[in-house]
Each structure stands twice: as C-alpha cells, then as structure tokens.
Scaffold this active site. Structure first.
Site, PDB file in Angstrom:
ATOM      1  N   HIS A 112      -4.846   0.554  -3.383  1.00  0.00           N
ATOM      2  CA  HIS A 112      -5.678   1.674  -2.925  1.00  0.00           C
ATOM      3  C   HIS A 112      -6.115   2.596  -4.063  1.00  0.00           C
ATOM      4  CE1 HIS A 112      -1.758   3.947  -2.704  1.00  0.00           C
ATOM      5  NE2 HIS A 112      -2.542   4.934  -3.096  1.00  0.00           N
ATOM      6  N   ASP A 142      -0.505  -3.765  -1.029  1.00  0.00           N
ATOM      7  CA  ASP A 142      -0.966  -2.619  -1.816  1.00  0.00           C
ATOM      8  C   ASP A 142      -0.603  -2.751  -3.288  1.00  0.00           C
ATOM      9  OD1 ASP A 142      -2.399  -0.305  -2.088  1.00  0.00           O
ATOM     10  OD2 ASP A 142      -0.743   1.030  -1.605  1.00  0.00           O
ATOM     11  N   GLY A 214      -1.207  11.169  -6.345  1.00  0.00           N
ATOM     12  CA  GLY A 214      -1.451  10.931  -7.772  1.00  0.00           C
ATOM     13  C   GLY A 214      -0.354  10.108  -8.408  1.00  0.00           C
ATOM     14  N   ASN A 215       0.834  10.089  -7.776  1.00  0.00           N
ATOM     15  CA  ASN A 215       1.924   9.243  -8.252  1.00  0.00           C
ATOM     16  C   ASN A 215       1.719   7.778  -7.871  1.00  0.00           C
ATOM     17  OD1 ASN A 215       4.016  11.905  -8.097  1.00  0.00           O
ATOM     18  ND2 ASN A 215       4.462  10.377  -9.655  1.00  0.00           N
ATOM     19  N   SER A 216       0.770   7.500  -6.976  1.00  0.00           N
ATOM     20  CA  SER A 216       0.563   6.132  -6.510  1.00  0.00           C
ATOM     21  C   SER A 216       0.353   5.180  -7.678  1.00  0.00           C
ATOM     22  CB  SER A 216      -0.660   6.059  -5.588  1.00  0.00           C
ATOM     23  OG  SER A 216      -0.403   6.700  -4.372  1.00  0.00           O
ATOM     24  N   ALA A 233       3.859   5.361  -1.546  1.00  0.00           N
ATOM     25  CA  ALA A 233       3.591   6.160  -0.346  1.00  0.00           C
ATOM     26  C   ALA A 233       4.646   7.249  -0.185  1.00  0.00           C
ATOM     27  CB  ALA A 233       3.579   5.269   0.903  1.00  0.00           C
ATOM     28  N   ILE A 234       4.281   8.280   0.575  1.00  0.00           N
ATOM     29  CA  ILE A 234       5.209   9.371   0.883  1.00  0.00           C
ATOM     30  C   ILE A 234       5.063   9.747   2.352  1.00  0.00           C
ATOM     31  CG2 ILE A 234       5.255  10.362  -1.444  1.00  0.00           C
ATOM     32  CD1 ILE A 234       3.189  12.409  -0.526  1.00  0.00           C
ATOM     33  N   ILE A 235       6.099  10.336   2.892  1.00  0.00           N
ATOM     34  CA  ILE A 235       5.997  11.026   4.181  1.00  0.00           C
ATOM     35  C   ILE A 235       5.829  12.494   3.841  1.00  0.00           C
ATOM     36  CG2 ILE A 235       7.246  11.729   6.248  1.00  0.00           C
ATOM     37  CD1 ILE A 235       8.470   8.979   6.374  1.00  0.00           C
ATOM     38  N   ALA A 236       4.675  13.052   4.207  1.00  0.00           N
ATOM     39  CA  ALA A 236       4.351  14.404   3.749  1.00  0.00           C
ATOM     40  C   ALA A 236       3.678  15.199   4.860  1.00  0.00           C
ATOM     41  CB  ALA A 236       3.443  14.340   2.527  1.00  0.00           C
ATOM     42  N   LEU A 271       5.258 -20.686   7.761  1.00  0.00           N
ATOM     43  CA  LEU A 271       5.975 -21.822   8.337  1.00  0.00           C
ATOM     44  C   LEU A 271       5.341 -22.273   9.642  1.00  0.00           C
ATOM     45  CD1 LEU A 271       9.711 -20.826   7.784  1.00  0.00           C
ATOM     46  CD2 LEU A 271       8.381 -22.512   6.512  1.00  0.00           C
ATOM     47  N   GLY A 272       4.582 -21.350  10.270  1.00  0.00           N
ATOM     48  CA  GLY A 272       3.995 -21.683  11.564  1.00  0.00           C
ATOM     49  C   GLY A 272       4.891 -21.283  12.711  1.00  0.00           C
TER      50      GLY A 272
END
Length: 460
Positions: A112, A142, A214-216, A233-236, A271-272
C-alpha cells in the site's frame, strides 16, 4: 492534521541559563558507568541497523471527482465554465522501507506504500535520494519489493522468526508522520494474530513499540539488529499509536520476496480444500484429543488434496512439521509455498495419527466480467471464493474483484470486495449461478455483504 506541541522554556529561565546562573555541573555529560557497571544502551545496535531503513516518498496521479454538470456543454456555456478542467490531481504519500539485499539494491516495503505510484523516491540515512522501481508486489499480504541503485548500501539480516517469543524486546524504525527516521522500542505482545481483516494473508507479530502513520514498510528489529518483521498496520481509534501495532514476520516476508523477485508476483499454492478451525465442540464430536488444528470441511474433486488421500473430517495438525493452530495457519502455510512443492501433512483421522504427502497446486479463481452477464453489471469483475480466500469454507457467494470508476456497476453502488450472496431472492455460490440468475434480467435485486453490513441493491 498532526497536532504538534512545542516545548519552549519560559524566557526568564532562558536568560538565567545564558547568564551562567546554573552551576558548571549542569553541562556535565551522562556517566558511561555507575558503580563500575556500564549503562545499558541500544545505540551500538542502532548505529548498525538504521542505515538499512529508508524513507519512501511517492507521487501519483489521482482522478478527481467531477460534478456531472461539468460535462454538460450547455451548463459550461451558461456559467462560463472553461472547457479544460483538470481531471486529475497529484497525490503524495510517505512511508518506510528496509534494504534486505545490498548487492542487488532490493528494498522491502508495504504494497500500500507504493501501490499506484508514478514516482518513488527513496531517502537513505546518509541523506542520499534515489529513484526506485517496483520489482513486484502482493496486495494479499501487503508486501512489495522495490529496487534502488546498489552503491554503498547497508542491508539488515533477517531473523528466524519461528523462534520469536512473546516478551522479546524489539525496536521499530521508520518515518512516522513524515518526520524523518525515528526509533521506538517495546516488546513482542503477541504472535500469530489472524482474522483482523487487514489483509488476505495474516500471521502478524503484535508489538507495543510505537508505530504511527508513515511507519508502514519500516523495520521491526531484535536486539541483535536483525529484521524480525515489516511494520504494516496499527489499531488507532484516535488516529495515532495506542500500543497495538502489527508487523509481517520476517520468515513470511522472505518467502514472499523470493517469489516476487522470481515471478514479479506471488503464485499462490493450494491443496483444493476448504477448512475450518478445530473447536472444542468439534474435537468432542470427532472424539479426538487435539485442542488445535484445521478441520478439512470439503475436498475438491481431482484436486491435489484428493490425489493425496485427504478426506472430509481429517484434522491437520502440522504442515512440514510446523504445528497448525487453526484454519488460517493452514491456509497461510500452503499459500506461501511454491507451486509444485511437496508438503508433508500430519493428520488425525478417526482419532488415529496419519502422515500424508501432497503436491501444492496453483490456485486460479474462476472469473467473469460483468458486461458478459448483464449490462447493469458492466465495469465490474467477479470471482469465486477459492480455498485460499479468508472466506473459504466459512461462507458462500461471489466476490466483486474490480469495479471501474464511472461504470454502470459503480453507479449502481457495487464496490470492490463486496460479497454477493444472492440475486433476485435466490442464493448463489458461484459465478455460474450469478450468470444464470442475472443474464437477461430487466431488474436485478442483489444481496451483498460489505464489511459487517448486509445491503440490498436494486438495479433497474
């Protein structure tokens, strides 16, 4: 907008400091040792590691939203609107990356960060600015690989993250808010985080080291200066760090990078089979002692799994001697293997252990274009839920894999990643059923799932 609080000294204190009111000891340096013991510091490790972490700035052209009236010649003439109106605008973004191969100039970052970029500028720790090209990327995990000129670069060695433990100290290095290279520290808070809905393939390291926008694509390193993860990613809830950040493990990054460099993309294996988690209720029903694993819910005919002898109700305990926690673990393990690779499966069948060997096949989802189904769906592409999808074995329907801006499908309200579960009040599970129910229909009533919401669209 980032809120910056300036730390200023009151003017009176500044004058006292300049006039020599403080005693000479005020300027003394921090001692290197106390009671003969050296003070702990991360500085020597960071001096080796930080030159390998880069700042990434991208520029791209984004289509501007236009009022439909601007395309009306009468409206433009009446209100004296110029014919030439800009239809695009420039968009800029910042992120981070990690040099992992100094000889070839390969830099790992997030998909991203560079997705859709027209120009990518990499700034090294020593201030050099280099233009980069994209070698390849994978939106499902990602991860992206870009390349810069390989002159006097420093690379980070990759750690073996199979030995990573909760409580290990880690350091995050990146470019938060575009401020420039920044270092924060913390611990590994959890391992194997899945089911977050952030990416298609999830096996995250969770950390409380401060990670911000910006840390991505930046580095998560251990105290030896080895790369243990790529911050992604972060929870923010408030827009900033709250102590819950996620990084892609280095072992996963390494396998993905090898495929991207070789093929320009990731060729997903399969593997299906459709799988589900082994719950305590299922374990009790199967009368098996295992408390974790992946249950085979369905085996596709003529698949590699069928040829290997896998059956519905088998519980996969390990893949290539690596224990499987749940269905996501199995899906990740198979999806990251090279197509054609042999895989060793430890399973339980009717409570008895069994070893099987299978070949990893390539997953190619069945796709259909909307204009081949119904004019109202033109501009959209649809594909079936495959065994490697996070939804595999959990639900039925057809995924909207693409929606072209301004197309009939877009105007009707369809969006990428919508899950169509019904057409004209009938449930569907395949693109064939979608085509059968929607072809030639003057009006379409579509039931779909978008995130956590269920919607009903009427297309006339």
């Amino acid at each position: 907008m980032m809120s910056v609080r300036r730390c200023l000294l009151p003017m009176g204190l500044l004058v006292l400091g300049l006039s020599g009111a403080f005693p000479p000891a005020f300027t003394a340096a921090l001692p290197a040792a106390v009671d003969g013991q050296m003070l702990p510091t991360l500085a020597p490790m960071l001096e080796r590691a930080t030159p390998a972490v880069v700042n990434i700035a991208t520029e791209s052209r984004v289509a501007q939203r236009r009022n439909p009236l601007l395309d009306d010649p009468f409206f433009r003439h009446f209100f004296n609107v110029p014919d030439q109106q800009p239809r695009e605008r420039k968009a800029q973004s910042v992120g981070s990356g990690v040099v992992v191969d100094a000889r070839r100039g390969y830099v790992i970052t997030n998909h991203h960060v560079v997705d859709g970029a027209d120009t990518i500028t990499v700034t090294l720790r020593d201030g050099r600015q280099l233009q980069a090209k994209v070698i390849g990327s994978d939106s499902e995990s990602d991860v992206a690989v870009i390349q810069i000129p390989s002159n006097n670069l420093t690379a980070l060695p990759l750690a073996d993250t199979d030995g990573l433990r909760v409580g290990d100290f880690v350091v995050a290095i990146g470019n938060p808010f575009g401020l420039g290279q920044t270092v924060t520290s913390g611990i590994v808070s959890a391992l194997g985080r899945t089911g977050l809905g952030i990416q298609g393939y999830e096996d995250f390291i969770q950390t409380d080291a401060s990670i911000n926008p910006g840390n991505s694509g930046g580095a998560l390193v251990n105290l030896r200066g080895e790369l243990v993860g790529v911050n992604t990613a972060i929870i923010a809830p408030g827009g900033g760090n709250v102590g819950i950040g996620f990084a892609i493990p280095a072992n996963m990054v390494s396998r993905l990078m090898n495929q991207i460099v070789a093929h320009g993309s990731v060729r997903r294996g399969q593997l299906g089979v459709s799988v589900q988690d082994l719950t305590p209720d299922l374990a009790k029903a199967f009368n098996i002692p295992a408390n974790q694993g992946a249950v085979i819910a369905q085996v596709s005919p003529r698949s590699t799994a069928a040829r290997a002898g896998l059956k519905e109700g088998d519980v996969v305990l390990s893949v290539n001697d690596k224990p499987m926690r749940d269905g996501n673990s199995l899906r990740n393990s198979i999806g990251l293997l090279e197509v054609g690779a042999s895989v060793k499966l430890e399973i339980l069948r009717d409570g008895k252990p069994l070893m099987l060997e299978a070949k990893v096949g390539e997953y190619v989802p069945a796709k259909t274009e909307g204009d081949a189904i119904n004019p109202r769906l033109a501009g959209a592409s649809f594909e079936e839920i495959g065994p490697n999808s996070p939804l595999g074995g959990r639900t039925q329907g057809v995924l909207v894999s693409r929606v072209e801006s301004g197309s009939p499908a877009a105007r009707a309200g369809l969006r990428k990643n919508d899950l169509i579960v019904g057409v004209n009040r009938q449930r569907i599970a395949s693109t064939t059923e979608l085509q059968q129910l929607a072809a030639g229909s003057d009006a379409l009533l579509i039931n779909l799932v978008r995130g956590q919401e269920e919607l009903l669209l009427a297309l006339r």
